[in-house]
Design an enzyme around this catalytic site. Structure first.
Site, PDB file in Angstrom:
ATOM      1  N   ILE A 473      54.880 -38.079  10.555  1.00  0.00           N
ATOM      2  CA  ILE A 473      55.020 -37.573  11.420  1.00  0.00           C
ATOM      3  C   ILE A 473      53.239 -36.714  11.596  1.00  0.00           C
ATOM      4  O   ILE A 473      53.006 -35.515  12.689  1.00  0.00           O
ATOM      5  CB  ILE A 473      55.434 -35.817  10.966  1.00  0.00           C
ATOM      6  CG1 ILE A 473      54.619 -35.230   9.693  1.00  0.00           C
ATOM      7  CG2 ILE A 473      56.468 -35.828  10.459  1.00  0.00           C
ATOM      8  CD1 ILE A 473      55.064 -34.251   8.996  1.00  0.00           C
ATOM      9  N   GLY A 474      52.815 -37.958  11.396  1.00  0.00           N
ATOM     10  CA  GLY A 474      50.922 -38.207  11.506  1.00  0.00           C
ATOM     11  C   GLY A 474      49.835 -37.949  10.692  1.00  0.00           C
ATOM     12  O   GLY A 474      49.337 -38.096  10.987  1.00  0.00           O
ATOM     13  N   ALA A 517      54.787 -38.293   0.938  1.00  0.00           N
ATOM     14  CA  ALA A 517      54.434 -39.403   0.462  1.00  0.00           C
ATOM     15  C   ALA A 517      54.623 -39.763  -1.125  1.00  0.00           C
ATOM     16  O   ALA A 517      54.438 -41.277  -1.458  1.00  0.00           O
ATOM     17  CB  ALA A 517      52.836 -38.886   1.078  1.00  0.00           C
ATOM     18  N   LEU A 622      46.222 -41.315  -2.556  1.00  0.00           N
ATOM     19  CA  LEU A 622      46.508 -42.955  -1.958  1.00  0.00           C
ATOM     20  C   LEU A 622      45.902 -43.095  -0.929  1.00  0.00           C
ATOM     21  O   LEU A 622      46.275 -44.173  -0.813  1.00  0.00           O
ATOM     22  CB  LEU A 622      48.469 -41.943  -1.502  1.00  0.00           C
ATOM     23  CG  LEU A 622      49.021 -41.837  -2.941  1.00  0.00           C
ATOM     24  CD1 LEU A 622      50.585 -41.109  -1.906  1.00  0.00           C
ATOM     25  CD2 LEU A 622      49.338 -42.791  -3.531  1.00  0.00           C
ATOM     26  N   LYS A 625      41.433 -41.600   3.439  1.00  0.00           N
ATOM     27  CA  LYS A 625      40.948 -40.975   4.515  1.00  0.00           C
ATOM     28  C   LYS A 625      41.906 -40.029   5.070  1.00  0.00           C
ATOM     29  O   LYS A 625      41.691 -39.037   5.471  1.00  0.00           O
ATOM     30  CB  LYS A 625      40.566 -42.350   5.194  1.00  0.00           C
ATOM     31  CG  LYS A 625      40.296 -41.904   7.181  1.00  0.00           C
ATOM     32  CD  LYS A 625      40.355 -43.728   7.740  1.00  0.00           C
ATOM     33  CE  LYS A 625      38.930 -44.067   7.945  1.00  0.00           C
ATOM     34  NZ  LYS A 625      37.932 -44.992   8.554  1.00  0.00           N
ATOM     35  N   THR A 626      43.024 -40.530   5.136  1.00  0.00           N
ATOM     36  CA  THR A 626      44.628 -39.976   5.533  1.00  0.00           C
ATOM     37  C   THR A 626      44.697 -38.896   4.655  1.00  0.00           C
ATOM     38  O   THR A 626      45.263 -37.568   4.878  1.00  0.00           O
ATOM     39  CB  THR A 626      45.708 -40.891   5.527  1.00  0.00           C
ATOM     40  OG1 THR A 626      45.910 -40.941   4.057  1.00  0.00           O
ATOM     41  CG2 THR A 626      45.465 -41.804   6.583  1.00  0.00           C
ATOM     42  N   LYS A 693      50.181 -35.735  -6.019  1.00  0.00           N
ATOM     43  CA  LYS A 693      50.768 -34.507  -6.058  1.00  0.00           C
ATOM     44  C   LYS A 693      50.246 -34.332  -4.547  1.00  0.00           C
ATOM     45  O   LYS A 693      49.702 -34.621  -3.684  1.00  0.00           O
ATOM     46  CB  LYS A 693      49.793 -33.597  -6.730  1.00  0.00           C
ATOM     47  CG  LYS A 693      50.129 -33.847  -8.101  1.00  0.00           C
ATOM     48  CD  LYS A 693      49.503 -32.602  -8.773  1.00  0.00           C
ATOM     49  CE  LYS A 693      48.046 -32.738  -8.979  1.00  0.00           C
ATOM     50  NZ  LYS A 693      48.045 -31.633 -10.138  1.00  0.00           N
ATOM     51  N   GLY A 696      49.591 -32.870   1.798  1.00  0.00           N
ATOM     52  CA  GLY A 696      49.888 -31.603   3.531  1.00  0.00           C
ATOM     53  C   GLY A 696      49.756 -30.057   3.973  1.00  0.00           C
ATOM     54  O   GLY A 696      48.714 -30.295   4.890  1.00  0.00           O
ATOM     55  N   GLU A 697      49.864 -29.553   2.407  1.00  0.00           N
ATOM     56  CA  GLU A 697      49.875 -28.592   3.181  1.00  0.00           C
ATOM     57  C   GLU A 697      49.502 -27.485   2.348  1.00  0.00           C
ATOM     58  O   GLU A 697      48.990 -26.100   2.337  1.00  0.00           O
ATOM     59  CB  GLU A 697      51.881 -27.740   2.953  1.00  0.00           C
ATOM     60  CG  GLU A 697      52.261 -28.425   4.040  1.00  0.00           C
ATOM     61  CD  GLU A 697      54.617 -28.096   3.339  1.00  0.00           C
ATOM     62  OE1 GLU A 697      54.636 -27.216   4.115  1.00  0.00           O
ATOM     63  OE2 GLU A 697      54.471 -28.659   2.169  1.00  0.00           O
TER      64      GLU A 697
END
Length: 737
Positions: A473-474, A517, A622, A625-626, A693, A696-697
């Site tokens: 989702i990006g 992920a 992981l 950069k992302t 862990k 994203g949030e």
């Protein structure tokens, strides 16, 4: 399949022994070229021969019933093929696989403004939208509950609520404490307004339904669609290789997907439907408004004895989701007694649901401001107050933590930010027309392990292919799955192919909850572990003695190219990751510390965030950069939550008055400061096979509170009802010299 147990040190053997040095590196997104060139096709862009277009009809009242629908004029309009308003399967809004059927099969009852009630299908999108205006809907309006009293929750059924946390005698300890803090806060409605709106192309091949839909989970969607249409989920295929953002709003199946499927069956042709931006506000769930009460009791030295966090949120009838406001507070700080609850007030609003960082986003906004206020009242530095109350085990249940580098995040963040230059006295630093202030806050996001499957094939030519229905989702799913497989099998990144976003592939966790992920990567790692074992056997060696690097396998003093070892045959393995004994045996979360510098205009009250620094503990990184990109995005959202975002409902009609980007304010580039992000990496062997862990949030948790605390430090004004807009500062700004 590896066993998730505390006594299984070999669980992560494949990635722990890997030497390819691909994992964790800041590799560019592998899907980037396709996106910037336009080769990546999103749901509404998928081509289909002879496709029709639909436009959803929505209710123009907030509560009541439909008396009659006259669609004759619409049916006679140019290009119109069908108007569907009486199919009992048409949902009121998004659907999922776990809510009660009655929650969306509402017949002709109107439960919220903007509720979906039908669809116009035409040869072009413009014709469908124009004809929709010709449909005459006659209503019997009723008085709606558009302004729920969040100070007085309803007596409601218990299911759906997060269980209360109760330890010790909170009331007695709070009453007898040396220092007591008691303050209420409020947060407004937030929209998960992704760049790509909810959109679907539906087509039938005999009795099989194929949906190209913008969704965060393809596998879960098949069950929801099957349930909604009363068909076998095995007859539903959902395809979503590229999704333009989700933020929780696409965890359910959009109403347009069900409408498109019904219309495609009715017309015998493919049907495309995209929700307008204003429709998304009502038909995709939002974050509920909250009213929160935070109570902190300490001894004379600032050691917390009792911590209370009570919240009331709004939700419409027949929906079970309740914002888990205290989920982060539960394990964050020490305290002998804890009382943490969530109650509910029913409202005639569109559905509320999980939006990025559910629970922590709004919960930490209150709690981390409360911690700042309490620290000041106690005469303690905010970091020192938190350090004194860092628990050794969970204060809620006594369980040990997994990796928890929160103290290190405080210390490293303070060093990088220059916290020692902060003045503890508010309104003590002025630069021209601007008051300057510094603030900080802790960040926490619960780490969840979700069942996930993946198939990895080591091809005869020495390349690899991973397949899973996980979505991107990006967030960088394509890239990190490539890195996991490349690392585990000793391959260069260009030798790994990734297939995702299709429900026909092995079922994964889907994107959401910060579990996607790590869960999907764990399944990939397990599949690679099995392949490594088979390669080792070909060398008469054990897997632990095998080294895979640069397309070669090394064991027993032999270094053999993989192509030679494979002998013209591929090796395929299935990985299956799932929660195990470790899940209940310890508390797992991601942590961090935010630091913010703001400027507050001494005359207008304008707030400018000048810089932010964040340090985070996310287990194994992981892709640097992302991961950083996700944290930066979360921090920007935190800035929006505290300064801008406010979904407003008209108390007379129940209508959102700002359901688009013209009126729902979000941070722009000009509002987003330089953001420095760093990680304190420690592989969490107890979390999952990937040792990672959720990230994203996490960035959204605590970021807004750091800004709010910096605003207070700048000008001496505390705001407890968010967002912090100019009117809440202007009348209380310090007197001018």
């Amino acid at each position: 399949m590896a066993d998730h147990t505390l006594s299984s040190p070999e669980r992560l053997s494949t990635l722990d022994r890997a030497v390819q040095r691909v994992l964790g590196q800041p590799i560019d997104r592998t899907d980037g070229p396709a996106k910037v060139s336009g080769d990546a096709r999103y749901s509404f862009e998928i081509e289909a021969d002879n496709a029709l277009y639909g436009h959803i009809l929505t209710a123009g009242i907030g509560a009541g019933r439909i008396d009659a629908i006259d669609a004759d004029a619409a049916r006679a309009a140019p290009g119109v093929v069908a108007v569907l308003v009486d199919d009992p399967r048409l949902p009121a809004d998004a659907v999922n696989s776990f809510d009660k059927l009655k929650s969306w099969r509402l017949g002709h009852d109107i439960r919220f403004f903007g509720q979906a009630i039908g669809v116009v299908v035409a040869e072009t999108q413009e014709a469908a939208r124009a004809a929709a205006r010709l449909v005459d809907i006659r209503y019997a309006p009723q008085q709606g509950r558009f302004t729920p009293d969040l100070s007085h929750p309803d007596e409601i059924e218990p299911e759906g609520l997060r269980p209360p946390v109760k330890t010790g005698d909170f009331d007695a300890i709070f009453a007898g404490a040396t220092f007591r803090y008691d303050q209420s806060y409020s947060t407004p409605i937030h929209f998960p307004a992704a760049m790509e709106p909810q959109a679907t192309l539906a087509r039938w091949e005999d009795d099989e339904l194929i949906l190209h839909s913008s969704l965060q989970s393809t596998g879960g969607a098949t069950k929801a669609v099957g349930r909604a249409l009363d068909i076998d989920p095995q007859k539903v295929r959902v395809i979503a290789p590229f999704v333009g953002g989700g933020f929780g709003g696409k965890t359910s199946v959009g109403a347009e997907a069900i409408y498109a499927a019904i219309a495609a069956k009715h017309t015998g042709r493919p049907v495309k439907i995209v929700q307008t931006r204003r429709q998304v506000a009502a038909l995709a769930h939002h974050r509920a408004p909250t009213r929160q009460r935070v109570r902190i009791a300490t001894d004379a030295d600032g050691h917390i004895r009792a911590f209370g966090h009570h919240a009331v949120i709004a939700q419409r009838d027949n929906r079970s989701f309740v914002e888990p406001v205290h989920i982060g507070t539960t394990h964050l700080y020490a305290g002998d007694a804890r009382l943490m609850t969530v109650d509910l007030a029913r409202a005639d609003h569109p559905t509320s649901g999980a939006v990025r960082s559910p629970g922590e986003a709004c919960g930490t906004l209150a709690v981390e401001v409360a911690m700042d206020e309490a620290a000041e009242a106690l005469g303690l530095d905010p970091i020192e107050f938190r350090r004194r109350n860092e628990p050794k085990v969970s204060p809620a249940n006594g369980k040990p933590f997994g990796t928890r580098k929160l103290i290190e995040c405080y210390e490293e963040g303070a060093r990088r930010f220059g916290w020692d230059q902060r003045s503890a006295k508010p309104a003590s630093r002025r630069e021209g027309d601007w008051w300057i202030g510094h603030g900080m806050a802790a960040a926490i996001r619960s780490n969840i392990t979700v069942e996930a499957r993946a198939t990895v094939t080591l091809e005869a030519d020495g390349s690899a292919h991973i397949e899973t229905d996980m979505t991107d989702i990006g967030t960088g799913t394509y890239t990190i799955l490539m890195q996991v497989v490349a690392e585990a099998l000793g391959l260069s990144p260009d030798r790994v192919r990734v297939s995702i976003g299709d429900s026909s592939l092995p079922r994964s966790a889907g994107s959401g909850g910060s579990f996607g992920a790590s869960s999907a990567s764990s399944a990939a790692a397990l599949a690679c572990q099995e392949i490594a074992g088979k390669l080792a056997a070909k060398l008469d060696a054990e897997a632990k003695d095998l080294t895979l690097q640069d397309g070669h396998a090394t064991a027993r003093n032999r270094r053999v190219p993989l192509t030679e070892l494979l002998g013209g045959e591929a090796i395929s393995a299935k990985g299956h990751a799932k929660p195990g004994k470790h899940t209940d045996a310890h508390v797992s979360a991601s942590y961090g510390a935010h630091f913010a510098e703001v400027a507050v205009n001494a005359f207008t009250g304008e707030v400018r965030v000048r810089r932010m620094t964040g340090i985070f503990d996310i287990g194994r990184v992981l892709n640097e950069k992302t991961a950083r990109s996700q944290i930066v995005g979360g921090i920007v959202w935190g800035i929006g939550s505290v300064l801008h975002e406010d979904g407003v409902i008209d108390p007379h009609s129940g209508q959102f008055v700002n359901p688009d980007f013209g009126e729902y304010h979000i941070p722009t580039h000009a509002d987003s400061p330089p953001i420095e992000v760093h990680f304190i990496e420690e592989v969490d062997n107890l979390a999952n096979e990937a040792g990672a862990k959720g990230v994203g949030e996490l960035g959204n948790s605590g970021a807004g509170a750091a800004v709010a605390n910096a605003i207070y430090n700048a000008c001496g004004i505390r705001v407890h009802d968010f967002p912090i807009t100019l009117d809440k500062l202007l009348s209380a700004l310090p007197e001018q010299d």
